[in-house]
Design a protein around this motif. Structure first.
Motif, PDB file in Angstrom:
ATOM      1  N   MET A  39       0.850  -1.175   0.000  1.00 58.44           N
ATOM      2  CA  MET A  39       0.000   0.000   0.000  1.00 58.44           C
ATOM      3  C   MET A  39       0.893   1.235   0.000  1.00 58.44           C
ATOM      4  SD  MET A  39      -3.034   1.143   2.571  1.00 58.44           S
ATOM      5  CE  MET A  39      -3.847  -0.374   2.235  1.00 58.44           C
ATOM      6  N   ASP A  40       0.637   2.116  -0.936  1.00 57.31           N
ATOM      7  CA  ASP A  40       1.449   3.325  -1.022  1.00 57.31           C
ATOM      8  C   ASP A  40       0.673   4.530  -0.470  1.00 57.31           C
ATOM      9  OD1 ASP A  40      -0.371   3.999  -3.005  1.00 57.31           O
ATOM     10  OD2 ASP A  40       1.025   3.708  -4.655  1.00 57.31           O
ATOM     11  N   GLN A  41       1.298   5.700  -0.566  1.00 49.43           N
ATOM     12  CA  GLN A  41       0.705   6.919  -0.023  1.00 49.43           C
ATOM     13  C   GLN A  41      -0.606   7.273  -0.735  1.00 49.43           C
ATOM     14  OE1 GLN A  41       1.757   8.330   2.700  1.00 49.43           O
ATOM     15  NE2 GLN A  41       0.177   9.880   2.658  1.00 49.43           N
ATOM     16  N   THR A  90      -6.071   4.344   9.368  1.00 48.01           N
ATOM     17  CA  THR A  90      -4.999   4.599   8.405  1.00 48.01           C
ATOM     18  C   THR A  90      -3.964   3.481   8.512  1.00 48.01           C
ATOM     19  OG1 THR A  90      -3.838   5.955  10.024  1.00 48.01           O
ATOM     20  CG2 THR A  90      -5.317   7.105   8.525  1.00 48.01           C
ATOM     21  N   PRO A  91      -3.178   3.294   7.479  1.00 47.89           N
ATOM     22  CA  PRO A  91      -2.146   2.251   7.526  1.00 47.89           C
ATOM     23  C   PRO A  91      -1.132   2.522   8.637  1.00 47.89           C
ATOM     24  CG  PRO A  91      -2.423   3.073   5.284  1.00 47.89           C
ATOM     25  CD  PRO A  91      -3.212   3.969   6.184  1.00 47.89           C
ATOM     26  N   VAL A  92      -0.590   1.464   9.200  1.00 46.11           N
ATOM     27  CA  VAL A  92       0.454   1.578  10.214  1.00 46.11           C
ATOM     28  C   VAL A  92       1.706   2.112   9.535  1.00 46.11           C
ATOM     29  CG1 VAL A  92       1.906   0.294  11.826  1.00 46.11           C
ATOM     30  CG2 VAL A  92      -0.501  -0.302  11.568  1.00 46.11           C
TER      31      VAL A  92
END
Length: 149
Positions: free
Chosen positions: A1-3, A142-144
């Protein structure tokens, strides 16, 4: 997973009805690229579903509460079958520790609360806590962030 995926998730958690066209403008990506990212996030199980957030109070369920059920008197499967059918129950979680289940429910006033508790008593010890205020509710996930090496 990117920004960009993280941005996409953030935007959708604020407004799940945003169109692909509007998403592409906000993210400065083509519509096909946004569609592909959405599809990939769904296939990976990151996006589980799209839904509306409904106000329990607006639908006559003005009392929300947490219920702890401990010392189960029946099989967990039997209890869970009952819980799945009960429309007052918003969430139910089987947990470790002295409490077996945490339940979030929304009922119509004290009469609704009494009826729900009466239905739960045959299953185990019941402890209720009425929600007075929810300073954090439905926080965006949100992603870690991994620490830099």
């Amino acid at each position: 997973m990117d920004q960009i995926d993280a941005q996409l998730l953030s935007i959708l958690q604020r407004d799940g009805r945003m169109t692909i066209s509007d998403l592409s403008k906000k993210l400065a990506l083509s519509r096909p690229s946004v569609s592909e990212r959405l599809q990939r996030l769904q296939e990976r199980g990151v996006i589980q579903r799209f839904s509306a957030t409904v106000s329990p109070k607006a639908l006559g369920r003005d009392t929300q509460l947490f219920i702890q059920v401990s010392e189960l008197k029946r099989k967990p499967e039997e209890f869970e079958d009952f819980i799945e059918q009960n429309e007052d129950v918003l969430e139910c979680h089987r947990v470790t520790g002295p409490v077996s289940y945490f339940i979030k429910a929304a009922v119509s006033g004290m009469d609704g609360l009494r009826m729900l508790v009466d239905e739960l008593i045959p299953y185990g010890n019941v402890n209720t806590s009425i929600i007075l205020k929810s300073p954090v509710e439905n926080r965006m996930i949100t992603p870690v962030q991994k620490p830099a090496p």
